[in-house]
Structures are given as C-alpha cells and as structure tokens.
Design a protein around this motif. Structure first.
Motif, PDB file in Angstrom:
ATOM      1  N   VAL A  12       0.847  -1.191   0.000  1.00 22.68           N
ATOM      2  CA  VAL A  12       0.000   0.000   0.000  1.00 22.68           C
ATOM      3  C   VAL A  12       0.886   1.245   0.000  1.00 22.68           C
ATOM      4  N   GLY A  13       0.881   1.966  -1.115  1.00 26.44           N
ATOM      5  CA  GLY A  13       1.725   3.165  -1.254  1.00 26.44           C
ATOM      6  C   GLY A  13       2.786   2.928  -2.311  1.00 26.44           C
ATOM      7  N   SER A  14       2.944   3.896  -3.221  1.00 22.15           N
ATOM      8  CA  SER A  14       3.905   3.706  -4.317  1.00 22.15           C
ATOM      9  C   SER A  14       5.051   4.701  -4.255  1.00 22.15           C
ATOM     10  N   GLU A  38      -2.165   2.608  -4.751  1.00 20.66           N
ATOM     11  CA  GLU A  38      -1.774   4.003  -4.549  1.00 20.66           C
ATOM     12  C   GLU A  38      -3.012   4.885  -4.630  1.00 20.66           C
ATOM     13  N   LYS A  39      -3.136   5.822  -3.693  1.00 21.16           N
ATOM     14  CA  LYS A  39      -4.362   6.641  -3.730  1.00 21.16           C
ATOM     15  C   LYS A  39      -4.313   7.737  -4.794  1.00 21.16           C
ATOM     16  N   GLN A  40      -3.112   8.201  -5.145  1.00 19.85           N
ATOM     17  CA  GLN A  40      -3.014   9.199  -6.216  1.00 19.85           C
ATOM     18  C   GLN A  40      -3.207   8.514  -7.567  1.00 19.85           C
ATOM     19  N   GLY A  45       5.150   8.759  -4.976  1.00 21.69           N
ATOM     20  CA  GLY A  45       5.099   9.442  -3.673  1.00 21.69           C
ATOM     21  C   GLY A  45       5.933  10.706  -3.633  1.00 21.69           C
ATOM     22  N   LEU A  46       6.735  10.831  -2.596  1.00 21.59           N
ATOM     23  CA  LEU A  46       7.495  12.071  -2.381  1.00 21.59           C
ATOM     24  C   LEU A  46       8.614  12.271  -3.391  1.00 21.59           C
ATOM     25  N   VAL A  47       8.928  11.252  -4.192  1.00 24.31           N
ATOM     26  CA  VAL A  47       9.934  11.494  -5.229  1.00 24.31           C
ATOM     27  C   VAL A  47       9.351  12.476  -6.235  1.00 24.31           C
ATOM     28  N   PHE A  49       6.337  14.356  -5.413  1.00 22.50           N
ATOM     29  CA  PHE A  49       5.650  15.455  -4.737  1.00 22.50           C
ATOM     30  C   PHE A  49       6.432  16.081  -3.575  1.00 22.50           C
ATOM     31  N   GLY A  50       7.642  15.581  -3.304  1.00 20.54           N
ATOM     32  CA  GLY A  50       8.430  16.131  -2.192  1.00 20.54           C
ATOM     33  C   GLY A  50       9.768  16.665  -2.663  1.00 20.54           C
ATOM     34  N   VAL A  51      10.556  15.816  -3.305  1.00 27.46           N
ATOM     35  CA  VAL A  51      11.904  16.174  -3.757  1.00 27.46           C
ATOM     36  C   VAL A  51      11.837  17.477  -4.573  1.00 27.46           C
ATOM     37  N   ALA A 104       3.911   9.421   5.240  1.00 29.74           N
ATOM     38  CA  ALA A 104       3.471  10.367   6.277  1.00 29.74           C
ATOM     39  C   ALA A 104       2.777  11.523   5.571  1.00 29.74           C
ATOM     40  N   GLU A 105       1.466  11.480   5.586  1.00 30.89           N
ATOM     41  CA  GLU A 105       0.682  12.387   4.743  1.00 30.89           C
ATOM     42  C   GLU A 105       0.308  13.696   5.408  1.00 30.89           C
ATOM     43  N   ASP A 106       0.534  13.789   6.725  1.00 32.09           N
ATOM     44  CA  ASP A 106       0.072  14.976   7.442  1.00 32.09           C
ATOM     45  C   ASP A 106       1.296  15.752   7.941  1.00 32.09           C
ATOM     46  N   PHE A 126       3.161  23.757   1.138  1.00 32.74           N
ATOM     47  CA  PHE A 126       3.916  24.627   0.235  1.00 32.74           C
ATOM     48  C   PHE A 126       4.698  23.785  -0.785  1.00 32.74           C
ATOM     49  N   VAL A 127       5.329  22.723  -0.287  1.00 33.97           N
ATOM     50  CA  VAL A 127       6.088  21.816  -1.163  1.00 33.97           C
ATOM     51  C   VAL A 127       5.136  21.135  -2.155  1.00 33.97           C
ATOM     52  N   GLY A 128       3.983  20.692  -1.635  1.00 35.81           N
ATOM     53  CA  GLY A 128       2.980  20.050  -2.495  1.00 35.81           C
ATOM     54  C   GLY A 128       2.519  21.002  -3.578  1.00 35.81           C
ATOM     55  N   LEU A 158      15.204  24.006   4.294  1.00 32.71           N
ATOM     56  CA  LEU A 158      16.160  24.577   3.332  1.00 32.71           C
ATOM     57  C   LEU A 158      15.634  24.475   1.895  1.00 32.71           C
ATOM     58  N   ASP A 159      14.954  23.386   1.569  1.00 33.27           N
ATOM     59  CA  ASP A 159      14.334  23.263   0.226  1.00 33.27           C
ATOM     60  C   ASP A 159      13.386  24.444  -0.013  1.00 33.27           C
ATOM     61  N   VAL A 160      12.527  24.695   0.981  1.00 33.55           N
ATOM     62  CA  VAL A 160      11.516  25.741   0.840  1.00 33.55           C
ATOM     63  C   VAL A 160      12.191  27.115   0.725  1.00 33.55           C
ATOM     64  N   GLY A 330       7.996  18.998  10.772  1.00 38.18           N
ATOM     65  CA  GLY A 330       7.919  17.559  10.584  1.00 38.18           C
ATOM     66  C   GLY A 330       6.656  17.091   9.890  1.00 38.18           C
ATOM     67  N   TYR A 331       6.784  15.949   9.199  1.00 38.26           N
ATOM     68  CA  TYR A 331       5.645  15.274   8.610  1.00 38.26           C
ATOM     69  C   TYR A 331       5.079  14.316   9.663  1.00 38.26           C
ATOM     70  N   LYS A 332       3.910  13.774   9.381  1.00 41.16           N
ATOM     71  CA  LYS A 332       3.266  12.915  10.382  1.00 41.16           C
ATOM     72  C   LYS A 332       2.431  11.849   9.685  1.00 41.16           C
ATOM     73  N   SER A 365       6.706  -0.703   5.945  1.00 43.03           N
ATOM     74  CA  SER A 365       8.041  -0.240   5.563  1.00 43.03           C
ATOM     75  C   SER A 365       8.015   1.261   5.295  1.00 43.03           C
ATOM     76  N   GLY A 366       9.196   1.879   5.348  1.00 50.30           N
ATOM     77  CA  GLY A 366       9.321   3.307   5.032  1.00 50.30           C
ATOM     78  C   GLY A 366       8.954   4.208   6.197  1.00 50.30           C
ATOM     79  N   TRP A 367       8.486   5.399   5.869  1.00 54.04           N
ATOM     80  CA  TRP A 367       8.235   6.412   6.896  1.00 54.04           C
ATOM     81  C   TRP A 367       7.155   5.992   7.881  1.00 54.04           C
ATOM     82  N   VAL A 375      16.472   9.755   4.278  1.00 55.33           N
ATOM     83  CA  VAL A 375      16.457   9.981   2.835  1.00 55.33           C
ATOM     84  C   VAL A 375      16.003   8.717   2.102  1.00 55.33           C
ATOM     85  N   ILE A 376      15.980   8.793   0.776  1.00 54.40           N
ATOM     86  CA  ILE A 376      15.499   7.665  -0.014  1.00 54.40           C
ATOM     87  C   ILE A 376      16.356   6.416   0.230  1.00 54.40           C
ATOM     88  N   ALA A 377      17.673   6.619   0.386  1.00 54.90           N
ATOM     89  CA  ALA A 377      18.558   5.473   0.595  1.00 54.90           C
ATOM     90  C   ALA A 377      18.222   4.759   1.915  1.00 54.90           C
TER      91      ALA A 377
HETATM   92  P1  FAD Z   1       6.149   8.456   0.500  1.00 56.86           P
HETATM   93  O1  FAD Z   1       7.182   8.827  -0.466  1.00 56.86           O
HETATM   94  O2  FAD Z   1       5.341   9.534   1.133  1.00 56.86           O
HETATM   95  O3  FAD Z   1       5.132   7.440  -0.218  1.00 56.86           O
HETATM   96  C1  FAD Z   1       3.905   7.056   0.351  1.00 56.86           C
HETATM   97  C2  FAD Z   1       2.888   6.805  -0.754  1.00 56.86           C
HETATM   98  O4  FAD Z   1       1.712   6.220  -0.180  1.00 56.86           O
HETATM   99  C3  FAD Z   1       2.431   8.087  -1.464  1.00 56.86           C
HETATM  100  O5  FAD Z   1       2.480   7.912  -2.867  1.00 56.86           O
HETATM  101  C4  FAD Z   1       0.988   8.265  -0.991  1.00 56.86           C
HETATM  102  O6  FAD Z   1       0.161   8.916  -1.941  1.00 56.86           O
HETATM  103  C5  FAD Z   1       0.561   6.817  -0.772  1.00 56.86           C
HETATM  104  N1  FAD Z   1      -0.569   6.687   0.154  1.00 56.86           N
HETATM  105  C6  FAD Z   1      -0.793   7.372   1.300  1.00 56.86           C
HETATM  106  N2  FAD Z   1      -1.933   6.991   1.876  1.00 56.86           N
HETATM  107  C7  FAD Z   1      -2.466   6.026   1.082  1.00 56.86           C
HETATM  108  C8  FAD Z   1      -3.667   5.247   1.149  1.00 56.86           C
HETATM  109  N3  FAD Z   1      -4.539   5.390   2.156  1.00 56.86           N
HETATM  110  N4  FAD Z   1      -3.916   4.354   0.158  1.00 56.86           N
HETATM  111  C9  FAD Z   1      -3.028   4.220  -0.883  1.00 56.86           C
HETATM  112  N5  FAD Z   1      -1.893   4.940  -0.989  1.00 56.86           N
HETATM  113  C10 FAD Z   1      -1.609   5.820  -0.017  1.00 56.86           C
HETATM  114  N6  FAD Z   1      15.169  12.109   0.144  1.00 56.86           N
HETATM  115  C11 FAD Z   1      16.294  12.123  -0.612  1.00 56.86           C
HETATM  116  O7  FAD Z   1      17.009  11.115  -0.638  1.00 56.86           O
HETATM  117  N7  FAD Z   1      16.657  13.236  -1.341  1.00 56.86           N
HETATM  118  C12 FAD Z   1      15.897  14.377  -1.353  1.00 56.86           C
HETATM  119  O8  FAD Z   1      16.244  15.365  -2.013  1.00 56.86           O
HETATM  120  C13 FAD Z   1      14.700  14.388  -0.579  1.00 56.86           C
HETATM  121  N8  FAD Z   1      13.902  15.473  -0.576  1.00 56.86           N
HETATM  122  C14 FAD Z   1      12.765  15.462   0.179  1.00 56.86           C
HETATM  123  C15 FAD Z   1      11.961  16.602   0.178  1.00 56.86           C
HETATM  124  C16 FAD Z   1      10.801  16.626   0.941  1.00 56.86           C
HETATM  125  C17 FAD Z   1       9.948  17.869   0.959  1.00 56.86           C
HETATM  126  C18 FAD Z   1      10.443  15.494   1.720  1.00 56.86           C
HETATM  127  C19 FAD Z   1       9.202  15.522   2.566  1.00 56.86           C
HETATM  128  C20 FAD Z   1      11.242  14.361   1.725  1.00 56.86           C
HETATM  129  C21 FAD Z   1      12.410  14.329   0.958  1.00 56.86           C
HETATM  130  N9  FAD Z   1      13.241  13.203   0.935  1.00 56.86           N
HETATM  131  C22 FAD Z   1      14.370  13.210   0.175  1.00 56.86           C
HETATM  132  C23 FAD Z   1      12.912  11.994   1.730  1.00 56.86           C
HETATM  133  C24 FAD Z   1      12.170  10.925   0.899  1.00 56.86           C
HETATM  134  O9  FAD Z   1      11.165  11.557   0.154  1.00 56.86           O
HETATM  135  C25 FAD Z   1      11.597   9.849   1.842  1.00 56.86           C
HETATM  136  O10 FAD Z   1      12.673   9.161   2.452  1.00 56.86           O
HETATM  137  C26 FAD Z   1      10.723   8.817   1.118  1.00 56.86           C
HETATM  138  O11 FAD Z   1       9.871   9.414   0.174  1.00 56.86           O
HETATM  139  C27 FAD Z   1       9.862   8.021   2.105  1.00 56.86           C
HETATM  140  O12 FAD Z   1       9.220   7.025   1.376  1.00 56.86           O
HETATM  141  P2  FAD Z   1       7.810   6.393   1.738  1.00 56.86           P
HETATM  142  O13 FAD Z   1       7.514   5.470   0.619  1.00 56.86           O
HETATM  143  O14 FAD Z   1       7.815   5.867   3.129  1.00 56.86           O
HETATM  144  O15 FAD Z   1       6.759   7.620   1.732  1.00 56.86           O
END
Ligand code: FAD
Length: 460
Positions: A12-14, A38-40, A45-47, A49-51, A104-106, A126-128, A158-160, A330-332, A365-367, A375-377
């Motif tokens: 659940v989540g891409s 994926e809900k979008q 995900g944040l690759v 809508f965040g990066v 972490a959507e909030d 703002f990032v979104g 710093l990104d913002v 922070g995200y939540k 897994s993940g956040w 970070v992504i790594a």
């Molecule tokens: P996400 O990337 O948030 O993916 C979660 C996915 O789940 C989303 O697509 C979401 O739409 C989906 N989802 C949520 N709820 C539901 C639901 N109910 N049903 C179905 N799908 C759902 N890392 C780097 O290495 N380099 C960077 O430059 C960098 N920049 C960043 C900038 C910002 C502003 C942020 C916030 C983070 C950044 N990061 C960066 C960190 C990186 O984005 C995270 O480590 C990574 O995205 C976390 O992955 P995740 O899959 O846990 O969460």
C-alpha cells in the motif's frame, strides 16, 4: 505453503518504500505476484511530490521503480485509497500478505495561537503546491510580503527557503509547475529566516543543502557570530558528518570574506539567515486581524548534552515581523484503518523489524514504519529488511496456506463501489503528455495537476 500456490502480496503506497519493497520481493521470490495500491492517480510518492524540482538527479530512482513496475509479476493500482475505497481487512483476506508503505501524509501542527491565520501554512502544503500535488493547488501562497519565516531547521526547511529565494529564471528548466513559477516571478520576498529552538550544533539539515544556500545566486547569508561563541572547541568532539557541517556553519559565521565574496554579498538583493535558540510562541495578527504580520518567538537556552540537548525558555521573547510563516517541524503519519494498530505518540505503526505487532501477515516499511525522517537510501534499506522478514515468514509457513484470489477479488469490490483503478500504462500515457507539454518551455515535464483532467485524458 504449497509450491503450486503463487504468493499474492500487496503493497500500500507507491513511494520509495512501496517500490523498494516490491523490487526486493520480486527479486528474491521467483513466483510472487506483487500489487502496489496508490491513492493518487500517479506513482512515486514524495519522489514526485516532495523532492525539490531543482534536484532532478534525486529523481533518477524513478527509472528503477519503472523497471519494477514493468515486471510481469507486478501491477500498479492507482486511484485506490486504502482505508476508504477498500479496507485493510479486505486486502488481508484477498492476499497472503499486505505491506503498508503509505508514508506520512500529514504535518505536525505548531499548536500555537494564530496558527490558523492566512499567511501561515505548512511546509508540506507549500512543497505540495510547487510540486503539483493536486490537493495543494489552491494554496497559491501570498508572496507579496518582504519577509518569510520558516520554523524548523531540517532539509525540508532549506528546500523551501531555496525555492523562495532562487532567481526564478534558474527554475525555468525544472519540473516546477508553471503556476508556482508564475507566483515566484512576482514574489516580493527578500528575506527568509529559518528558525530553530536549539543551536548550531543541533540543526537537522545536511551539508549539501547548506552549501547550496550559502552559494545561492544574488543572496547573502546572515549568521550571528554570537551564536557560535565557544563552539570552535566543542565542534572537534562531535561525530564526523556533523563536524563538517558545523565547521562550514562556523566558517560562514565568523570568517572575514575575501574581496570576491564580499562584493558578491554586497550586491545581493536577497538574504537568508538562521535564527537559533528561538521557539515559536504566537503568530501575530495584522491590525485588522485578517493576516499574519509577525511571529513571537520565545528565547531559549540549552540544557543537557549531546543528542539529548533540550531547549528551555528563558522567559524573554522577541517579535519578528513577517508576512509568511511556513511551519517545517515535521511530517506525520496517520492511522489508515481501525483494524491496524497505530502509535499516535510516535506516529508509526507499531512493528518489530517490519512485522506489525499482533497482526500476522501484515507488514510495514518506510516512513510509516520508522517515522518521517531519512532519505530515499535509508528508506530503501529499511524496505529491503521488511521484504526479507516477509519472505522468511513465507518460507517458515507463517502466512496463510492455500490459494488467495489477489486482485481479482479486490477488483470486484472496487467496481461495485464505483472506483476505477488506473494502471502503470495509464501513468505512462500521463507521463508522455506531461513530457510533451514541457517540451516547448524546455522543461523535463509540465506536471498535470488536475485529477479530473488526468481522468479525462485517460478516457475515464
Ligand atoms: P512516501 O514517499 O510519502 O510514499 C507514500 C505513498 O503512499 C504516497 O504515494 C501516498 O500517496 C501513498 N498513500 C498514502 N496513503 C495512502 C492510502 N490510504 N492508500 C493508498 N496509498 C496511499 N530524500 C532524498 O534522498 N533526497 C531528497 O532530495 C529528498 N527530498 C525530500 C523533500 C521533501 C519535501 C520530503 C518531505 C522528503 C524528501 N526526501 C528526500 C525523503 C524521501 O522523500 C523519503 O525518504 C521517502 O519518500 C519516504 O518514502 P515512503 O515510501 O515511506 O513515503
């Protein structure tokens, strides 16, 4: 587990967590079928809508994710919000295992008076907004003020700040949305303060992002040498990455500028600075009460040592005039479904090594597993570990035996509820459209930001 039974697994989540979990499962099991919900309407995900748009190299991971999605044992099911369109219990019945990787959507609220005033928004929104997240397109922040304050001193802050201060012509060839670029071109913001409760040794950003800020064209850095008194010796004792970061901060704060840098700074029309030992107390309203006009900060001092250092208020306050307040504290993660345990205090799904406590066959897994840092790594390593644990359980016979219907059952449920999932090839159509819309302007893509338009383009 019979050798004839194909393990049906869903993720659940891409974002990176979902895709890296899927990648590892597919690589280390030669039969497993993995569906990514994926809900979008679009993946990554944040690759996506965040990066930040001016960090395109970070987005190269999309190539790896695309390879995973092209596996014939993998399917992307976009436009499905788990917890709303389908429950986690329904997924658990249809699949042998379910991995929650929904990020972490909030955002963390500041919890201070005035937070609701126009002119205050979360860095997340703002990032979104500048990254084309459909739900944030109405934000259109008011950039007619001279000073912006960002609360929080991490990489997102710093990104913002960088996006606010970078000359817009330097963003023209990125995938920032045209609407965001339009507002940034008219922006009056000249000064950005990045405020933290603690001191220079506790900042949460990394050296690469700091260096980019210091070198930002047309922008000068403001650091108060008084914040760095006595730090020279203490810096020698801190661990390596922080040591290099602290040294760069210290040098920037106290070293005399060479002639070239001095003239660059003198001609700068914009500025950014770090304000340390300040904790937000109240957003101050304009005289008519309709808009944020400043922020009251409580002056703090540090107590404790090392990572446990805490900021405690001294009783003094300082008012900082500004027209824009961006909270970047922070995200939540949010709970997804009443059937899934959730720790509201830590904001994670309680788990051991990715196994959700007390729910066999459910993983994370993940956040949402570790909390919204890293970070992504880091997210990759963490997701591989969850996949390994799942595969061990599969091998040990801890997952339900016998066949499971997988997507067939969920498809029927979704269709009865009027939900129309989108596939990875649908995304590839949208992707091609975005790339072609960006071409004229020399951008890698012009993101589609309107879900209705996207559905129309897909013929839905
Ligand atoms: P996400 O990337 O948030 O993916 C979660 C996915 O789940 C989303 O697509 C979401 O739409 C989906 N989802 C949520 N709820 C539901 C639901 N109910 N049903 C179905 N799908 C759902 N890392 C780097 O290495 N380099 C960077 O430059 C960098 N920049 C960043 C900038 C910002 C502003 C942020 C916030 C983070 C950044 N990061 C960066 C960190 C990186 O984005 C995270 O480590 C990574 O995205 C976390 O992955 P995740 O899959 O846990 O969460």
């Amino acid at each position: 587990f019979s050798t004839q039974t194909t393990p049906q697994i869903c993720v659940v989540g891409s974002g990176p967590a979902g895709f890296y979990t899927a990648q590892h499962l597919l690589k280390h099991h030669n039969q497993a079928q993995v569906d990514i919900y994926e809900k979008q309407l679009v993946p990554f995900g944040l690759v996506r809508f965040g990066v930040a748009p001016d960090h395109p190299e970070v987005k190269n991971v999309i190539n790896t994710f695309t390879q995973t999605a092209h596996s014939e044992r993998c399917a992307f099911r976009g436009n499905v919000a788990v917890g709303r369109d389908v429950t986690v219990s329904e997924l658990r019945e249809a699949y042998h295992a379910v991995v929650l990787s929904y990020g972490a959507e909030d955002h963390q609220a500041l919890g201070i008076p005035g937070e609701e005033l126009p002119g205050v928004c979360s860095a997340r929104a703002f990032v979104g907004w500048y990254n084309g997240l459909p739900e944030n397109q109405a934000l259109a922040p008011d950039l007619s003020c001279d000073t912006a304050v960002i609360l929080g001193q991490g990489n997102v802050a710093l990104d913002v700040a960088r996006i606010l201060l970078t000359p817009p012509e330097h963003l023209e060839k990125t995938d920032i949305t045209e609407a965001a670029l339009g507002l940034l071109r008219q922006s009056q913001v000249k000064t950005v303060w990045i405020v933290g409760r603690r001191g220079p040794l506790q900042v949460a950003f990394t050296i690469k992002e700091l260096r980019e800020m210091i070198q930002l064209p047309g922008t000068r850095t403001i650091l108060d040498p008084a914040d760095f008194l006595g730090l020279q010796d203490r810096i020698k004792e801190v661990p390596r990455p922080r040591k290099r970061l602290s040294e760069l901060l210290l040098r920037t704060a106290i070293e005399k500028l060479g002639p070239e840098e001095a003239s660059r700074q003198a001609s700068a029309s914009r500025a950014w600075g770090l304000r340390f030992f300040r904790s937000p107390q109240q957003v101050l309203p304009s005289p008519d009460g309709q808009q944020a006009a400043g922020i009251r900060l409580a002056v703090t001092r540090l107590e404790g040592v090392g990572e446990a250092t805490r900021a405690v208020p001294t009783g003094e306050t300082e008012d900082l005039p500004c027209g824009l307040v961006l909270s970047s504290v922070g995200y939540k993660s949010l709970p997804i479904d009443p059937s899934v345990p959730f720790d509201p205090k830590l904001g994670v799904i309680p788990n051991t090594e990715g196994r959700v406590v007390d729910v066999p066959g459910l993983y994370c897994s993940g956040w949402v597993k570790r909390g919204p840092t890293g970070v992504i790594a880091t997210t990759m390593t963490d997701s591989f570990l969850t996949s390994e644990v799942l595969l061990q359980d599969l091998k040990a016979g801890l997952l339900p035996s016998g066949p499971r219907p997988g997507y067939t059952a969920i498809q029927a449920l979704l269709s009865s509820r009027g939900i129309r999932p989108v596939s990875f090839s649908d995304w590839e159509k949208l992707d091609a459209e975005e790339v072609s819309r960006g071409q004229g302007a020399g951008k890698p893509r012009e993101k589609l930001v309107d879900s209705q338009e996207m559905l129309r383009l897909l013929g839905c």
